[in-house]
Design a protein around this motif. Structure first.
Motif, PDB file in Angstrom:
ATOM      1  N   CYS A  21       0.866  -1.180   0.000  1.00 57.75           N
ATOM      2  CA  CYS A  21       0.000   0.000   0.000  1.00 57.75           C
ATOM      3  C   CYS A  21       0.899   1.225   0.000  1.00 57.75           C
ATOM      4  CB  CYS A  21      -0.908  -0.006   1.214  1.00 57.75           C
ATOM      5  SG  CYS A  21      -1.947   1.466   1.367  1.00 57.75           S
ATOM      6  N   VAL A  22       0.936   1.916  -1.124  1.00 56.73           N
ATOM      7  CA  VAL A  22       1.783   3.097  -1.261  1.00 56.73           C
ATOM      8  C   VAL A  22       0.959   4.346  -0.976  1.00 56.73           C
ATOM      9  CG1 VAL A  22       3.283   4.409  -2.774  1.00 56.73           C
ATOM     10  CG2 VAL A  22       3.181   1.919  -2.975  1.00 56.73           C
ATOM     11  N   ALA A  23       1.465   5.196  -0.108  1.00 57.37           N
ATOM     12  CA  ALA A  23       0.778   6.432   0.249  1.00 57.37           C
ATOM     13  C   ALA A  23       1.479   7.628  -0.386  1.00 57.37           C
ATOM     14  CB  ALA A  23       0.767   6.588   1.765  1.00 57.37           C
ATOM     15  N   SER A  24       0.708   8.596  -0.751  1.00 55.44           N
ATOM     16  CA  SER A  24       1.272   9.805  -1.332  1.00 55.44           C
ATOM     17  C   SER A  24       1.654  10.764  -0.221  1.00 55.44           C
ATOM     18  CB  SER A  24       0.257  10.456  -2.262  1.00 55.44           C
ATOM     19  OG  SER A  24      -0.915  10.824  -1.549  1.00 55.44           O
ATOM     20  N   GLY A  25       2.853  11.271  -0.294  1.00 53.65           N
ATOM     21  CA  GLY A  25       3.261  12.278   0.663  1.00 53.65           C
ATOM     22  C   GLY A  25       3.915  11.703   1.899  1.00 53.65           C
ATOM     23  N   ARG A  26       5.168  12.053   2.162  1.00 55.80           N
ATOM     24  CA  ARG A  26       5.902  11.516   3.296  1.00 55.80           C
ATOM     25  C   ARG A  26       5.275  11.963   4.611  1.00 55.80           C
ATOM     26  NH1 ARG A  26      10.826   9.429   4.049  1.00 55.80           N
ATOM     27  NH2 ARG A  26      11.379   9.820   1.875  1.00 55.80           N
ATOM     28  N   ILE A  27       4.844  13.195   4.679  1.00 57.83           N
ATOM     29  CA  ILE A  27       4.266  13.693   5.934  1.00 57.83           C
ATOM     30  C   ILE A  27       2.973  12.966   6.237  1.00 57.83           C
ATOM     31  CG2 ILE A  27       3.255  15.671   7.082  1.00 57.83           C
ATOM     32  CD1 ILE A  27       5.236  17.423   5.592  1.00 57.83           C
ATOM     33  N   PHE A  28       2.174  12.766   5.254  1.00 58.40           N
ATOM     34  CA  PHE A  28       0.919  12.042   5.436  1.00 58.40           C
ATOM     35  C   PHE A  28       1.183  10.648   5.989  1.00 58.40           C
ATOM     36  CE2 PHE A  28      -1.440   8.666   3.279  1.00 58.40           C
ATOM     37  CZ  PHE A  28      -2.625   8.735   3.987  1.00 58.40           C
ATOM     38  N   PHE A  29       2.086   9.922   5.343  1.00 58.98           N
ATOM     39  CA  PHE A  29       2.311   8.546   5.728  1.00 58.98           C
ATOM     40  C   PHE A  29       2.784   8.449   7.167  1.00 58.98           C
ATOM     41  CE2 PHE A  29       2.764   4.175   4.845  1.00 58.98           C
ATOM     42  CZ  PHE A  29       3.915   3.715   5.461  1.00 58.98           C
ATOM     43  N   GLY A  30       3.666   9.296   7.566  1.00 54.83           N
ATOM     44  CA  GLY A  30       4.239   9.210   8.890  1.00 54.83           C
ATOM     45  C   GLY A  30       3.281   9.543  10.010  1.00 54.83           C
ATOM     46  N   SER A  31       2.178  10.156   9.706  1.00 53.85           N
ATOM     47  CA  SER A  31       1.235  10.569  10.740  1.00 53.85           C
ATOM     48  C   SER A  31       0.006   9.678  10.793  1.00 53.85           C
ATOM     49  CB  SER A  31       0.798  12.011  10.519  1.00 53.85           C
ATOM     50  OG  SER A  31       0.127  12.142   9.273  1.00 53.85           O
ATOM     51  N   ASN A  32       0.068   8.551  10.120  1.00 48.49           N
ATOM     52  CA  ASN A  32      -1.094   7.675  10.067  1.00 48.49           C
ATOM     53  C   ASN A  32      -0.785   6.262  10.532  1.00 48.49           C
ATOM     54  OD1 ASN A  32      -3.737   8.619   8.313  1.00 48.49           O
ATOM     55  ND2 ASN A  32      -1.909   9.861   7.934  1.00 48.49           N
ATOM     56  N   ILE A  33      -1.668   5.750  11.351  1.00 49.64           N
ATOM     57  CA  ILE A  33      -1.691   4.316  11.599  1.00 49.64           C
ATOM     58  C   ILE A  33      -2.160   3.665  10.305  1.00 49.64           C
ATOM     59  CG2 ILE A  33      -2.912   2.470  12.821  1.00 49.64           C
ATOM     60  CD1 ILE A  33      -3.100   4.438  15.220  1.00 49.64           C
ATOM     61  N   MET A  34      -1.482   2.634   9.861  1.00 52.21           N
ATOM     62  CA  MET A  34      -1.841   1.967   8.608  1.00 52.21           C
ATOM     63  C   MET A  34      -2.450   0.602   8.905  1.00 52.21           C
ATOM     64  SD  MET A  34      -1.175   4.194   6.378  1.00 52.21           S
ATOM     65  CE  MET A  34      -1.524   3.172   4.950  1.00 52.21           C
ATOM     66  N   ALA A  35      -3.580   0.350   8.279  1.00 48.33           N
ATOM     67  CA  ALA A  35      -4.310  -0.883   8.559  1.00 48.33           C
ATOM     68  C   ALA A  35      -4.739  -1.570   7.275  1.00 48.33           C
ATOM     69  CB  ALA A  35      -5.537  -0.574   9.408  1.00 48.33           C
ATOM     70  N   TRP A  36      -5.099  -2.831   7.439  1.00 48.39           N
ATOM     71  CA  TRP A  36      -5.662  -3.630   6.360  1.00 48.39           C
ATOM     72  C   TRP A  36      -7.022  -4.158   6.805  1.00 48.39           C
ATOM     73  CZ3 TRP A  36      -3.285  -3.894   1.670  1.00 48.39           C
ATOM     74  CH2 TRP A  36      -1.940  -3.492   1.612  1.00 48.39           C
ATOM     75  N   PHE A  37      -7.963  -4.054   5.907  1.00 48.81           N
ATOM     76  CA  PHE A  37      -9.296  -4.617   6.094  1.00 48.81           C
ATOM     77  C   PHE A  37      -9.601  -5.510   4.899  1.00 48.81           C
ATOM     78  CE2 PHE A  37     -11.059  -2.119   9.636  1.00 48.81           C
ATOM     79  CZ  PHE A  37     -10.109  -1.114   9.737  1.00 48.81           C
ATOM     80  N   ARG A  38     -10.600  -6.318   5.030  1.00 50.80           N
ATOM     81  CA  ARG A  38     -11.018  -7.123   3.895  1.00 50.80           C
ATOM     82  C   ARG A  38     -12.532  -7.261   3.877  1.00 50.80           C
ATOM     83  NH1 ARG A  38      -8.914 -13.241   5.578  1.00 50.80           N
ATOM     84  NH2 ARG A  38     -10.643 -13.753   6.989  1.00 50.80           N
ATOM     85  N   GLN A  39     -13.056  -7.532   2.690  1.00 51.53           N
ATOM     86  CA  GLN A  39     -14.489  -7.742   2.546  1.00 51.53           C
ATOM     87  C   GLN A  39     -14.729  -8.833   1.526  1.00 51.53           C
ATOM     88  OE1 GLN A  39     -16.820  -4.253   1.593  1.00 51.53           O
ATOM     89  NE2 GLN A  39     -18.662  -5.192   2.454  1.00 51.53           N
ATOM     90  N   ALA A  40     -15.351  -9.888   1.977  1.00 54.47           N
ATOM     91  CA  ALA A  40     -15.719 -10.994   1.105  1.00 54.47           C
ATOM     92  C   ALA A  40     -17.127 -10.775   0.574  1.00 54.47           C
ATOM     93  CB  ALA A  40     -15.643 -12.311   1.879  1.00 54.47           C
ATOM     94  N   PRO A  41     -17.463 -11.377  -0.543  1.00 56.37           N
ATOM     95  CA  PRO A  41     -18.808 -11.201  -1.117  1.00 56.37           C
ATOM     96  C   PRO A  41     -19.897 -11.575  -0.117  1.00 56.37           C
ATOM     97  CG  PRO A  41     -17.389 -12.266  -2.700  1.00 56.37           C
ATOM     98  CD  PRO A  41     -16.618 -12.209  -1.413  1.00 56.37           C
ATOM     99  N   GLY A  42     -20.854 -10.683   0.064  1.00 59.14           N
ATOM    100  CA  GLY A  42     -21.968 -10.946   0.955  1.00 59.14           C
ATOM    101  C   GLY A  42     -21.658 -10.806   2.429  1.00 59.14           C
ATOM    102  N   LYS A  43     -20.432 -10.368   2.732  1.00 59.91           N
ATOM    103  CA  LYS A  43     -20.055 -10.225   4.132  1.00 59.91           C
ATOM    104  C   LYS A  43     -19.672  -8.787   4.436  1.00 59.91           C
ATOM    105  CE  LYS A  43     -18.462 -14.969   4.820  1.00 59.91           C
ATOM    106  NZ  LYS A  43     -17.347 -15.823   5.318  1.00 59.91           N
TER     107      LYS A  43
END
Length: 128
Positions: A21-43
């Motif tokens: 997951c590439v984020a734009s902007g060094r300042i932005f990236f450094g100030s954010n907790i980065m997470a992963w979510f997922r969504q399956a069909p119908g869920k």
């Protein structure tokens, strides 16, 4: 502000994938907790994993069971999700998200509604 997720694909059960997951902007990236979510069909969308701004603390969903590892590279403005021993039930669209840190010591949230930025998603399909 943009998040670009990639690395999804089709794998057999027991296989591995590494999402980025590439984020734009060094300042932005450094100030954010980065997470992963997922969504399956119908869920509903579900939390998978997250890493704090300094990369030290991580949090995982119970179903990960030691199979997935999340990390970040501040020099590349990139977050990763290494997924091993993939199973058919892991089939879903995976999204990266950023939660802007607003207070010192802010903890990782499992609630997607609290995240400020979202990538477009990358499809992961695991065949049995």
């Amino acid at each position: 502000v943009q998040l670009q997720a990639s690395g999804g694909g089709l794998v057999q059960a027991g296989g591995s994938l590494r999402l980025s997951c590439v984020a734009s902007g060094r300042i932005f990236f450094g100030s954010n907790i980065m997470a992963w979510f997922r969504q399956a069909p119908g869920k509903e969308r579900e939390f998978v994993a997250a890493v704090t701004t300094n990369g030290v603390t991580t949090l995982y969903a119970d179903f990960v069971k030691g199979r997935f590892t999340t990390s970040r590279d501040s020099y590349k403005n990139t977050a990763y999700l290494q997924m091993n021993d993939l199973q058919p039930e892991d089939t879903a669209v995976y999204y990266c998200a950023g939660d802007k840190v607003r207070a010192i010591g802010q903890s990782i949230s499992r609630n997607g509604d609290e995240y400020d930025y979202w990538g477009q998603g990358t499809q992961v399909t695991v065949s049995s």
